[in-house]
Design an enzyme around this catalytic site. Structure first.
Site, short mmCIF file in Angstrom:
data_model
loop_
_atom_site.label_atom_id
_atom_site.label_comp_id
_atom_site.label_asym_id
_atom_site.label_seq_id
_atom_site.Cartn_x
_atom_site.Cartn_y
_atom_site.Cartn_z
N HIS A 42 20.57 5.67 36.91
CA HIS A 42 20.55 5.82 35.50
C HIS A 42 19.19 5.34 34.58
CE1 HIS A 42 21.69 5.22 31.42
NE2 HIS A 42 22.23 6.25 31.59
N HIS A 101 31.58 10.81 36.07
CA HIS A 101 30.25 10.21 35.53
C HIS A 101 29.69 9.27 36.20
CE1 HIS A 101 28.24 7.51 31.99
NE2 HIS A 101 27.51 8.89 32.11
#
Ligand code: G3P
Ligand code: MG
Length: 242
Positions: free
Chosen positions: A48, A6
């Site tokens: 992100h 991730h």
């Protein structure tokens, strides 16, 4: 069972940096999940947040900065000075590296807050340019954006990302609207929905699986993939099972 890192090996290294991606590969991950946004001059960068403040030495929106400006920032500061300086990678840099590996990449389009002009077209073009069509899965919380990827690259699987809920009849939903995968928060996913996905041959890649108890449940439920911050741990667990 596939293990995805991730934002790279973000449990130990600065998220969404080449260092985190390389370390994830060294740890034996099957794939990498990363997030893409667009710069002011239309370049695809891997970060992100829509803003720079949390993970870099910069401030403000990604979309308000050119790639040159973003490249001057340090993206390692999220780890509090424990890692050497790292730059925000472009998707092009990532593709150039990943094509020399066997890794699968889950490209998450961050298109829920900012409607980036042509981010889907540019991302598809990048994947095509590097011949990575058989090693990517696209996903987005913005399902229209994810399905646009299916129009652009029909051979590439697409996942329906959901947050804050577990879609009722997720398998039927994905089947009906053309998704190949369901990407739910592991803490909200139910066994009933796993079964519903199996009924419609929809794979599940669930996030963020950071502890072995949760991982074991996902294995028992027959989930196809887990996305977590410490990819080496589930890989070691799977190896120990033989
Ligand atoms: O793609 C899975 C996961 O990354 C979705 O949430 O906020 O970590 O991008 P987020
Ligand atoms: Mg993500």
């Amino acid at each position: 069972m596939r293990v995805f890192a991730h934002r790279g090996y973000s449990g130990k290294y600065p998220e969404n940096t080449m260092l985190a991606f390389r370390e994830a590969e060294k740890a034996g991950t099957d794939g990498i999940e990363l997030d893409v946004q667009l710069t002011k001059d239309g370049q695809i960068v891997i970060i992100h947040d829509e803003t720079l403040d949390r993970t870099t030495t910069g401030t403000g929106w990604v979309k308000d900065h050119t790639l040159k400006e973003l490249k001057a920032l340090d993206a390692s500061v999220i780890k509090g000075g424990t890692c050497p300086p790292e730059r925000i990678p472009t998707l092009e840099e990532y593709c150039d590296w990943v094509k020399g590996t066997k890794l699968i990449t889950n490209i998450e389009l961050k298109t829920s807050i900012i409607c980036y002009p042509e981010i889907e077209e540019k991302t598809a073009e990048m994947v095509r340019a590097f011949g990575l069509e058989d090693r990517v899965i696209f996903s987005s919380f913005n399902h229209l954006s994810a399905l646009r990827m299916k129009e652009l690259l029909p051979q590439c699987p697409v996942g329906a990302l959901v947050e804050n809920n577990d879609l009722q009849f997720a398998g039927y939903y994905c089947h009906k609207y053309g998704f190949d995968f369901y990407h739910p928060d592991c803490h909200l996913l139910t066994k009933a929905n796993v079964d519903n996905c199996k009924e419609y041959s929809i794979g599940i890649n669930t996030w963020t699986v950071n502890d072995l108890g949760m991982f074991e449940t996902m294995v028992e439920w027959g989930v196809e993939g887990v996305i977590g911050n410490f990819p080496g741990v589930p890989k070691a667990w799977l190896k120990a099972q033989g």
